[in-house]
Design a protein around this motif. Structure first.
Motif, PDB file in Angstrom:
ATOM      1  N   LEU A  70       0.821  -1.214   0.000  1.00  0.00           N
ATOM      2  CA  LEU A  70       0.000   0.000   0.000  1.00  0.00           C
ATOM      3  C   LEU A  70       0.857   1.267   0.000  1.00  0.00           C
ATOM      4  CD1 LEU A  70      -2.822   1.226   0.066  1.00  0.00           C
ATOM      5  CD2 LEU A  70      -2.664   1.280   2.542  1.00  0.00           C
ATOM      6  N   GLY A  71       1.891   1.291   0.850  1.00  0.00           N
ATOM      7  CA  GLY A  71       2.735   2.485   0.953  1.00  0.00           C
ATOM      8  C   GLY A  71       3.371   2.831  -0.374  1.00  0.00           C
ATOM      9  N   LEU A  72       3.924   1.827  -1.021  1.00  0.00           N
ATOM     10  CA  LEU A  72       4.565   2.032  -2.317  1.00  0.00           C
ATOM     11  C   LEU A  72       3.580   2.593  -3.333  1.00  0.00           C
ATOM     12  CD1 LEU A  72       7.272   0.870  -3.962  1.00  0.00           C
ATOM     13  CD2 LEU A  72       5.456  -0.468  -4.968  1.00  0.00           C
ATOM     14  N   LEU A  73       2.387   1.997  -3.357  1.00  0.00           N
ATOM     15  CA  LEU A  73       1.364   2.412  -4.312  1.00  0.00           C
ATOM     16  C   LEU A  73       0.980   3.873  -4.097  1.00  0.00           C
ATOM     17  CD1 LEU A  73      -0.589   1.317  -6.525  1.00  0.00           C
ATOM     18  CD2 LEU A  73      -2.216   0.878  -4.699  1.00  0.00           C
ATOM     19  N   VAL A  74       0.663   4.226  -2.865  1.00  0.00           N
ATOM     20  CA  VAL A  74       0.114   5.572  -2.652  1.00  0.00           C
ATOM     21  C   VAL A  74       1.177   6.662  -2.744  1.00  0.00           C
ATOM     22  CG1 VAL A  74      -1.887   4.785  -1.373  1.00  0.00           C
ATOM     23  CG2 VAL A  74       0.202   5.366  -0.128  1.00  0.00           C
ATOM     24  N   THR A  75       2.415   6.380  -2.313  1.00  0.00           N
ATOM     25  CA  THR A  75       3.430   7.438  -2.444  1.00  0.00           C
ATOM     26  C   THR A  75       3.675   7.743  -3.915  1.00  0.00           C
ATOM     27  OG1 THR A  75       5.134   5.754  -2.303  1.00  0.00           O
ATOM     28  CG2 THR A  75       4.703   7.007  -0.317  1.00  0.00           C
ATOM     29  N   ASN A  76       3.725   6.709  -4.733  1.00  0.00           N
ATOM     30  CA  ASN A  76       4.031   6.960  -6.138  1.00  0.00           C
ATOM     31  C   ASN A  76       2.871   7.570  -6.891  1.00  0.00           C
ATOM     32  OD1 ASN A  76       6.862   6.112  -6.859  1.00  0.00           O
ATOM     33  ND2 ASN A  76       6.194   4.432  -5.561  1.00  0.00           N
ATOM     34  N   LEU A  77       1.646   7.165  -6.552  1.00  0.00           N
ATOM     35  CA  LEU A  77       0.493   7.821  -7.168  1.00  0.00           C
ATOM     36  C   LEU A  77       0.499   9.303  -6.799  1.00  0.00           C
ATOM     37  CD1 LEU A  77      -2.373   5.205  -6.724  1.00  0.00           C
ATOM     38  CD2 LEU A  77      -1.154   5.826  -8.810  1.00  0.00           C
ATOM     39  N   THR A  78       0.846   9.606  -5.553  1.00  0.00           N
ATOM     40  CA  THR A  78       0.885  11.001  -5.119  1.00  0.00           C
ATOM     41  C   THR A  78       1.912  11.794  -5.922  1.00  0.00           C
ATOM     42  OG1 THR A  78       0.372  10.220  -2.905  1.00  0.00           O
ATOM     43  CG2 THR A  78       1.110  12.488  -3.106  1.00  0.00           C
ATOM     44  N   ARG A  79       3.107  11.209  -6.073  1.00  0.00           N
ATOM     45  CA  ARG A  79       4.141  11.907  -6.836  1.00  0.00           C
ATOM     46  C   ARG A  79       3.717  12.122  -8.281  1.00  0.00           C
ATOM     47  NH1 ARG A  79       9.859  10.505  -5.802  1.00  0.00           N
ATOM     48  NH2 ARG A  79      10.156  10.322  -3.573  1.00  0.00           N
ATOM     49  N   GLU A  80       2.999  11.150  -8.844  1.00  0.00           N
ATOM     50  CA  GLU A  80       2.598  11.293 -10.236  1.00  0.00           C
ATOM     51  C   GLU A  80       1.494  12.320 -10.401  1.00  0.00           C
ATOM     52  OE1 GLU A  80       1.726   7.690 -12.381  1.00  0.00           O
ATOM     53  OE2 GLU A  80       3.604   6.765 -11.749  1.00  0.00           O
ATOM     54  N   TRP A  81       0.599  12.383  -9.437  1.00  0.00           N
ATOM     55  CA  TRP A  81      -0.596  13.188  -9.619  1.00  0.00           C
ATOM     56  C   TRP A  81      -0.442  14.626  -9.145  1.00  0.00           C
ATOM     57  CZ3 TRP A  81      -5.920  13.534  -7.073  1.00  0.00           C
ATOM     58  CH2 TRP A  81      -6.862  13.891  -8.035  1.00  0.00           C
ATOM     59  N   PHE A  82       0.255  14.827  -8.031  1.00  0.00           N
ATOM     60  CA  PHE A  82       0.394  16.180  -7.509  1.00  0.00           C
ATOM     61  C   PHE A  82       1.594  16.871  -8.144  1.00  0.00           C
ATOM     62  CE2 PHE A  82      -2.504  14.490  -4.498  1.00  0.00           C
ATOM     63  CZ  PHE A  82      -3.206  15.579  -4.001  1.00  0.00           C
ATOM     64  N   THR A  83       1.483  18.197  -8.363  1.00  0.00           N
ATOM     65  CA  THR A  83       2.577  18.878  -9.045  1.00  0.00           C
ATOM     66  C   THR A  83       3.547  19.541  -8.078  1.00  0.00           C
ATOM     67  OG1 THR A  83       1.058  20.709  -9.286  1.00  0.00           O
ATOM     68  CG2 THR A  83       1.427  19.355 -11.230  1.00  0.00           C
TER      69      THR A  83
ATOM     70  N   GLY B 169       1.302  -4.727  -6.088  1.00  0.00           N
ATOM     71  CA  GLY B 169       2.348  -5.581  -6.635  1.00  0.00           C
ATOM     72  C   GLY B 169       2.531  -5.350  -8.130  1.00  0.00           C
ATOM     73  N   LEU B 170       1.415  -5.223  -8.849  1.00  0.00           N
ATOM     74  CA  LEU B 170       1.502  -4.941 -10.286  1.00  0.00           C
ATOM     75  C   LEU B 170       2.202  -3.609 -10.527  1.00  0.00           C
ATOM     76  CD1 LEU B 170      -1.967  -6.006 -11.757  1.00  0.00           C
ATOM     77  CD2 LEU B 170       0.254  -7.105 -12.065  1.00  0.00           C
ATOM     78  N   TYR B 171       1.836  -2.630  -9.708  1.00  0.00           N
ATOM     79  CA  TYR B 171       2.424  -1.302  -9.839  1.00  0.00           C
ATOM     80  C   TYR B 171       3.930  -1.357  -9.593  1.00  0.00           C
ATOM     81  CZ  TYR B 171       2.621   3.746  -9.467  1.00  0.00           C
ATOM     82  OH  TYR B 171       2.906   5.069  -9.672  1.00  0.00           O
ATOM     83  N   PHE B 172       4.310  -2.119  -8.576  1.00  0.00           N
ATOM     84  CA  PHE B 172       5.716  -2.320  -8.209  1.00  0.00           C
ATOM     85  C   PHE B 172       6.484  -2.917  -9.389  1.00  0.00           C
ATOM     86  CE2 PHE B 172       8.916  -5.038  -5.930  1.00  0.00           C
ATOM     87  CZ  PHE B 172       9.575  -4.031  -5.266  1.00  0.00           C
ATOM     88  N   LEU B 173       5.896  -3.935 -10.017  1.00  0.00           N
ATOM     89  CA  LEU B 173       6.517  -4.560 -11.186  1.00  0.00           C
ATOM     90  C   LEU B 173       6.676  -3.551 -12.313  1.00  0.00           C
ATOM     91  CD1 LEU B 173       4.980  -8.104 -11.647  1.00  0.00           C
ATOM     92  CD2 LEU B 173       7.368  -7.462 -11.285  1.00  0.00           C
ATOM     93  N   ARG B 174       5.603  -2.755 -12.532  1.00  0.00           N
ATOM     94  CA  ARG B 174       5.674  -1.777 -13.606  1.00  0.00           C
ATOM     95  C   ARG B 174       6.824  -0.793 -13.359  1.00  0.00           C
ATOM     96  NH1 ARG B 174       2.065   3.372 -15.250  1.00  0.00           N
ATOM     97  NH2 ARG B 174       3.418   4.191 -13.637  1.00  0.00           N
ATOM     98  N   MET B 175       6.980  -0.386 -12.075  1.00  0.00           N
ATOM     99  CA  MET B 175       8.074   0.531 -11.751  1.00  0.00           C
ATOM    100  C   MET B 175       9.416  -0.105 -12.023  1.00  0.00           C
ATOM    101  SD  MET B 175       6.978   2.375  -8.248  1.00  0.00           S
ATOM    102  CE  MET B 175       8.527   3.269  -8.120  1.00  0.00           C
TER     103      MET B 175
END
Ligand SMILES: Nc1ncnc2c1ncn2[C@@H]1O[C@H](COP(=O)(O)OP(=O)(O)OP(=O)(O)O)[C@@H](O)[C@H]1O
Ligand SMILES: [Mg+2]
Lengths: 251, 316
Positions: free
Chosen positions: B245-258, B303-309
């Motif tokens: 969860l932590g990995l997913l939400v930190t990276n979504l935040t970085r991608e979405w917020f400017t 996990g999918l997101y982690f793999l994509r990264m």
């Protein structure tokens, strides 16, 4: 004044800074020259508390480096490393604003904004000030980092290869700014630089390093001489005088 | 869309999901019963979201990477091991195992000590290779997890039942006492992290530039790590381990917020984290009809997101 006394530093048993004694005065531009791996960056990092030394002392305004609180020292001394990475997307202006952090801890005042605007204007960054750094060229990035250090507005400015990636026009612009910072605003500017002719024409003092030692430290006239440079770089040199400046020819 | 309107949008979505989870199927007769069961559960999810978001984001800033989180480095496996050890040593009916205050104090103390150890391990030696750290983390969490499993095997079957509930993320069974205990802890830790927000911003420029700008990097790093450890202890106590969860939400935040400002990013990340858990819970309850669990869904997507990264090589 920054005073460096008997600095030693080893990496895996190899001395990369050996018994270094030098001093840097306010109002002067001092260039550090020398071949790759001579220990120039090491010296600069030790002087600016970025790197621990094995022995010796560094005094800034008479107080030993370790006795300075990092926060207080950041208002007196700024340093820019040879390479800089960012872990986040910033615009040029946002990056330059970080230069004011020591003074306002992230809450910009009107004075801060003025200083930032000045830095942008001095280095001609108006056009790109709102662009993101990852969309800029290497030289434009370098200019933004230099502007950040200028915005920090410290008595001591230490720059490791500030001319990295810069074209001749921008190199000249930076060197002129550096000289103005020292002579007009009474700062001590220390630069590590590979272009000997820029060093010769724009510095007051030059320190030449080789194999972790200071080979010679003195005025431009003392250091920019063919025999001295030949022994430092192991290359034939010719030094000519042009418009009252010592200029090297080495090809 | 500005960052402000993104935050507003997230809040609207979160409130709708929370209201739905709280309110569906309520009637005048049953509402007291259902609300008393659902409220602590949703409160626990919200608290855990905040704890995971803040701890992961701060941890990534101080370690200068986007792939390591405290969970991946073995922090929640450690929490499980502590829980199992407590039951193993003192028995499932002991005060230590049953009193949430004592239990939590002991666990938090060990977690914080562990993070100090980890601190010296990471930052003591000069070299910091993210891939090596990642491997160390994965091996360490497996090791801790397996030790915990081994102890479980050796337990009395009755005591096993007590521990089992803690071994897997579960949002169904939360103790009310624990939820109320966690509110002030999370609040204090969050305030402390927000106080460091401006300093953490400077760490985006890497340690040397941050030092030049007057940030005492070792001290800031240590504090942020301690707070992360405390927050992870809280979230694992509340809902169990949610690895990705932590990995997913930190990276979504970085991608979405400017913005680059931690003040806003912390808030955004907490909200995205709440949205992920609450919407995930709605899906689990109403799409999968409870045939799967929330942690499975989150770990699958994470996990999918982690793999994509990893494949896109976005690891630093
Ligand atoms: N982290 C390190 N570990 C081991 N050796 C190092 C490290 N950093 C520098 N060195 C060694 O110390 C010596 C001096 O390095 P330094 O970076 O000071 O050179 P420099 O004069 O700045 O060179 P350049 O002009 O290439 O930048 C070199 O021989 C280098 O290999
Ligand atoms: Mg160098």
């Amino acid at each position: 004044m920054i005073k460096v006394e008997n600095i030693n530093k080893q990496y895996a048993g190899k001395l990369v800074a050996s018994n270094i004694n030098v001093a840097f005065e306010k109002g002067k531009v001092t260039s550090i020259i020398g071949p790759n791996g001579a220990g120039k960056s090491t010296l600069l990092s030790i002087m600016s508390r970025l790197l621990d030394k094995d022995s010796g002392s560094v005094y800034v305004d008479g107080t030993e480096l370790e006795k300075w609180a990092t926060k207080t020292l950041a208002k007196r001394l700024a340093v820019l490393k040879q390479t800089n990475n960012l872990n986040m997307r910033f615009t040029v202006k946002e990056l330059i604003s970080f230069g004011r952090f020591p003074h306002s801890q992230g809450k910009l005042t009107d004075t801060d904004r003025q200083v930032i605007q000045h830095a942008i204007e001095y280095l001609d960054l108006q056009v790109i000030q709102d662009k993101y750094l990852d969309n800029l060229s290497g030289g434009q990035k370098q200019l933004a980092f230099i502007a950040m250090v200028m915005a920090q507005d410290t008595d001591y400015v230490l720059l490791d290869e500030p001319l990295n990636n810069l074209d001749i026009k921008h190199s000249l612009q930076i060197m002129k700014n550096i000289r103005r910072l020292a002579h007009d605003m009474n700062k001590a500017v220390v630069i590590v630089i590979h272009d000997i002719n820029f060093a010769s024409c724009y510095s007051d003092n030059i320190i030449a390093m080789k194999n972790g030692e200071v080979a010679i430290a003195g005025s431009v006239q003392e250091v920019i001489r063919a025999p001295v440079l030949e022994s430092i770089y192991d290359t034939p040199f010719k030094v000519v005088t042009l418009d009252n400046q010592n200029v090297c020819v080495y090809y | 869309m500005t960052d402000k309107s993104k935050i507003c949008l997230l809040i609207i979505l979160i409130v709708s999901f929370a209201v739905f989870l709280l309110g569906h199927g309520l009637t005048a007769d049953n509402y007291q019963y259902f609300l008393s069961k659902r409220t602590p559960k949703i409160l626990a999810m919200i608290l855990a979201s905040i704890a995971i978001a803040l701890s992961s984001f701060a941890f990534q800033t101080i370690t200068h990477n986007r792939i390591l989180t405290p969970s991946i480095m073995g922090f929640d496996a450690l929490y499980l091991l502590i829980q199992v050890s407590i039951v193993f040593i003192t028995g499932s009916l002991s005060v230590v195992a049953l009193n949430p205050y004592i239990n939590f104090s002991i666990s938090a103390f060990i977690m914080v000590s562990f993070s100090t150890l980890l601190f010296h391990f990471y930052f003591g030696s000069g070299r910091r290779n993210i891939i090596v750290l990642l491997l160390v983390g994965v091996v360490l969490s497996q090791l801790l997890f397996n030790i915990a499993n081994m102890l479980v095997m050796m337990l009395d079957p009755n005591e096993y039942a007590v521990v089992q509930a803690n071994m897997f993320a579960s949002f169904g069974t939360v103790s009310k006492q624990l939820v109320y205990l966690c509110i002030p802890i999370i609040l204090l830790a969050a305030i402390a992290l927000f106080k460091h927000a401006n300093v953490l911003d400077v760490l985006w420029l890497e340690n040397d530039n941050a030092t030049s700008l007057g940030v005492d990097v070792p001290i800031v790093t240590k504090r942020a790590l301690l707070l992360s450890a405390l927050l992870i202890a809280v979230s694992t106590a509340l809902v169990g381990p949610v690895l990705f969860l932590g990995l997913l939400v930190t990276n979504l935040t970085r991608e979405w917020f400017t913005t680059y400002q931690h003040k806003t990013l912390f808030i955004g990340c907490s909200l995205i984290s709440m949205l992920a858990l609450l919407s995930g819970q709605v899906i689990v309850e109403h799409v999968f009809a409870l045939q799967t669990t929330l942690s499975v869904v989150i770990n699958f997507i994470g996990g999918l997101y982690f793999l994509r990264m990893l494949l896109k090589n976005q690891i630093v």
